[in-house]
Design a protein around this motif. Structure first.
Motif, PDB file in Angstrom:
ATOM      1  N   THR A 107      12.101  -1.472  12.894  1.00 28.26           N
ATOM      2  CA  THR A 107      12.716  -2.133  11.750  1.00 28.26           C
ATOM      3  C   THR A 107      12.607  -1.205  10.541  1.00 28.26           C
ATOM      4  O   THR A 107      11.761  -0.306  10.522  1.00 28.26           O
ATOM      5  CB  THR A 107      12.000  -3.451  11.426  1.00 28.26           C
ATOM      6  N   SER A 109      11.302  -1.700   7.616  1.00 25.95           N
ATOM      7  CA  SER A 109       9.976  -1.749   7.001  1.00 25.95           C
ATOM      8  C   SER A 109       8.951  -0.993   7.839  1.00 25.95           C
ATOM      9  O   SER A 109       8.077  -0.306   7.301  1.00 25.95           O
ATOM     10  CB  SER A 109       9.530  -3.199   6.808  1.00 25.95           C
ATOM     11  N   SER A 110       9.062  -1.077   9.162  1.00 27.79           N
ATOM     12  CA  SER A 110       8.139  -0.352  10.037  1.00 27.79           C
ATOM     13  C   SER A 110       8.382   1.146   9.957  1.00 27.79           C
ATOM     14  O   SER A 110       7.441   1.940   9.958  1.00 27.79           O
ATOM     15  CB  SER A 110       8.289  -0.832  11.477  1.00 27.79           C
ATOM     16  N   VAL A 112       9.559   2.802   7.422  1.00 24.74           N
ATOM     17  CA  VAL A 112       9.047   3.269   6.131  1.00 24.74           C
ATOM     18  C   VAL A 112       7.530   3.429   6.192  1.00 24.74           C
ATOM     19  O   VAL A 112       6.973   4.443   5.758  1.00 24.74           O
ATOM     20  CB  VAL A 112       9.446   2.285   5.011  1.00 24.74           C
ATOM     21  N   ALA A 113       6.856   2.421   6.723  1.00 25.09           N
ATOM     22  CA  ALA A 113       5.393   2.473   6.800  1.00 25.09           C
ATOM     23  C   ALA A 113       4.936   3.642   7.662  1.00 25.09           C
ATOM     24  O   ALA A 113       3.998   4.368   7.307  1.00 25.09           O
ATOM     25  CB  ALA A 113       4.860   1.160   7.361  1.00 25.09           C
ATOM     26  N   TYR A 131       2.793  -1.391  -1.467  1.00 24.19           N
ATOM     27  CA  TYR A 131       3.732  -2.451  -1.133  1.00 24.19           C
ATOM     28  C   TYR A 131       3.196  -3.843  -1.450  1.00 24.19           C
ATOM     29  O   TYR A 131       3.836  -4.850  -1.138  1.00 24.19           O
ATOM     30  CB  TYR A 131       4.123  -2.357   0.347  1.00 24.19           C
ATOM     31  N   MET A 138      -0.588  -4.430   6.701  1.00 21.69           N
ATOM     32  CA  MET A 138       0.011  -3.105   6.829  1.00 21.69           C
ATOM     33  C   MET A 138      -0.526  -2.375   8.058  1.00 21.69           C
ATOM     34  O   MET A 138       0.214  -1.657   8.743  1.00 21.69           O
ATOM     35  CB  MET A 138      -0.244  -2.288   5.565  1.00 21.69           C
ATOM     36  N   ARG A 141       1.364  -3.559  10.959  1.00 18.97           N
ATOM     37  CA  ARG A 141       2.729  -3.031  10.941  1.00 18.97           C
ATOM     38  C   ARG A 141       2.758  -1.594  11.444  1.00 18.97           C
ATOM     39  O   ARG A 141       3.620  -1.218  12.243  1.00 18.97           O
ATOM     40  CB  ARG A 141       3.294  -3.111   9.508  1.00 18.97           C
ATOM     41  N   LEU A 169      14.805   4.132   1.042  1.00 21.04           N
ATOM     42  CA  LEU A 169      14.047   2.885   0.906  1.00 21.04           C
ATOM     43  C   LEU A 169      12.706   3.149   0.225  1.00 21.04           C
ATOM     44  O   LEU A 169      12.267   2.376  -0.631  1.00 21.04           O
ATOM     45  CB  LEU A 169      13.825   2.262   2.284  1.00 21.04           C
ATOM     46  N   GLU A 173      11.374   1.864  -3.847  1.00 22.03           N
ATOM     47  CA  GLU A 173      10.186   1.066  -4.128  1.00 22.03           C
ATOM     48  C   GLU A 173       9.550   1.471  -5.459  1.00 22.03           C
ATOM     49  O   GLU A 173       8.794   0.718  -6.057  1.00 22.03           O
ATOM     50  CB  GLU A 173       9.159   1.209  -3.005  1.00 22.03           C
TER      51      GLU A 173
END
Length: 378
Positions: A107, A109-110, A112-113, A131, A138, A141, A169, A173
């Motif tokens: 995903t 968000s994943s 990015v992390a 975040y 986190m 994730r 992305l 932030e």
């Protein structure tokens, strides 16, 4: 060990282990173990080749994990702490990590992390604070992302477009907590641009630099948002603007236009205007027309409506806005702005107040509330 040194070395070391055959999750664990050992040993006996030292120790850790059910069991006696003969490969293995972290199974968000963890070298705690989520959340994730990448392997890594989307992305932030994500995104994009000859990579870097150049002027002394038209342009970073424009011009000459180059062109036109009144809005509308053809994005069409309102008058802007879905983020705020310019302050005030209720963050909510109050006081 200096934090900046570890952040620079970690991605390359992980990438080398992955290229040698280690799975992503175990490689990341092995490098973290090596960093712990480095903190203990380096102050008294710093190695001649820090990167090579980390590769050697991390590889031993990986072999230990591969030979034992306990992935974190240490050898009783660590041998060959210095790298073997010959330098570590000069191939930029870090680029491999960019595409691995942008795996299509992840995903956004994943992805990015994982990018911040593996390529950026940030700790899970730092990412969670940036975040504004609990560290345990986190950590889960990142762990899920690493498992996904380990299971899927390298058969279908992400493409350049996916990598750029992940970096954008991160940039959007901005800044929260101890990690400046906008600056981190610029650092990572510079690194990517040094290894990937692609005009859209250059376009994204130019876009980031041009936006970041205005950062100091975006908020007032009280922290309130300052709209672009009201910003003190003397506070803009002219060095970043010059660099961004230069990178953009070089990319555009290659005649392979993409969405990030077009967005950067809009940002460059704003940066080039000595005052808000001297902004070349007709040319900005033309660039939004190009962006619409490239992306057909509703957000692009919304921004185009704003530009049309500046270039051809608020009535023309409202006509362009009427073609869009009212549920779009910022639709009501744009409508409020255009109705105010069209001479309908009462309706604009109502719309500003409505937009404030839908604002995605406190700073924007405060700004829209003040706009409504300003008109109501009249």
């Amino acid at each position: 060990m200096d934090d900046s040194v570890s952040r620079a070395l970690v991605p390359a070391v992980i990438a080398i282990l992955v290229r040698r055959g280690a799975d992503f999750a175990t490689a990341e664990d092995a490098v973290q173990d090596a960093l712990v050992e480095a903190v203990r040993r380096w102050p008294g006996a710093p190695p001649r080749d820090p990167k090579g030292w980390l590769v050697t120790v991390a590889w031993h850790r990986f072999l230990d994990a591969a030979r034992s059910e306990s992935a974190r069991r240490r050898r009783e006696e660590l041998v060959d702490m210095e790298p073997g003969p010959g330098p570590v490969t000069s191939v930029d293995d870090t680029l491999r990590l960019y595409f691995l972290c942008a795996h299509p199974s992840l995903t956004p968000s994943s992805a990015v992390a994982l990018t911040l963890r593996a390529v950026g070298g940030l700790t899970t705690r730092q990412i969670s604070r940036a975040y504004l989520v609990p560290e345990a959340t986190m950590a889960q994730r990142v762990s899920r992302a690493k498992r996904t990448v380990a299971e899927k392997g390298l058969e279908q890594p992400g493409d350049v477009a996916t990598v750029l989307r992940v970096l954008y992305l991160v940039f959007n932030e901005g800044y929260s907590g101890e990690v400046d994500l906008a600056a981190e995104a610029i650092r990572l994009t510079r690194q990517l641009a040094a290894g990937v000859d692609h005009p859209e990579v250059a376009g994204l870097l130019a876009l980031m630099l041009l936006h970041h150049a205005r950062r100091a002027a975006r908020t007032g002394p009280d922290g309130a948002l300052v709209p672009l038209a009201e910003q003190d342009r003397g506070r803009w970073d002219t060095g970043l603007i010059a660099e961004g424009v230069g990178i953009l011009q070089a990319a555009l000459t290659r005649d392979r236009l993409g969405e990030y180059q077009a967005q950067a062109a809009v940002a460059a036109l704003h940066a080039d205007a000595p005052t808000a009144e001297e902004t070349d809005w007709p040319q900005i509308v033309e660039w939004y027309d190009e962006l619409t053809l490239l992306t057909d994005s509703p957000v692009v069409r919304l921004n185009r409506a704003v530009a049309v309102g500046e270039a051809d008058g608020p009535r023309a802007g409202l006509a362009a806005l009427a073609e869009l879905d009212e549920s779009l983020p910022r639709y009501t705020a744009v409508a409020a702005h255009l109705h105010e310019r069209a001479g309908d302050p009462e309706r604009a005030a109502r719309l500003y107040a409505e937009a404030a209720l839908r604002a995605p963050n406190l700073a924007e909510r405060d700004h829209l509330t003040r706009q409504a109050a300003r008109l109501n006081q009249r």
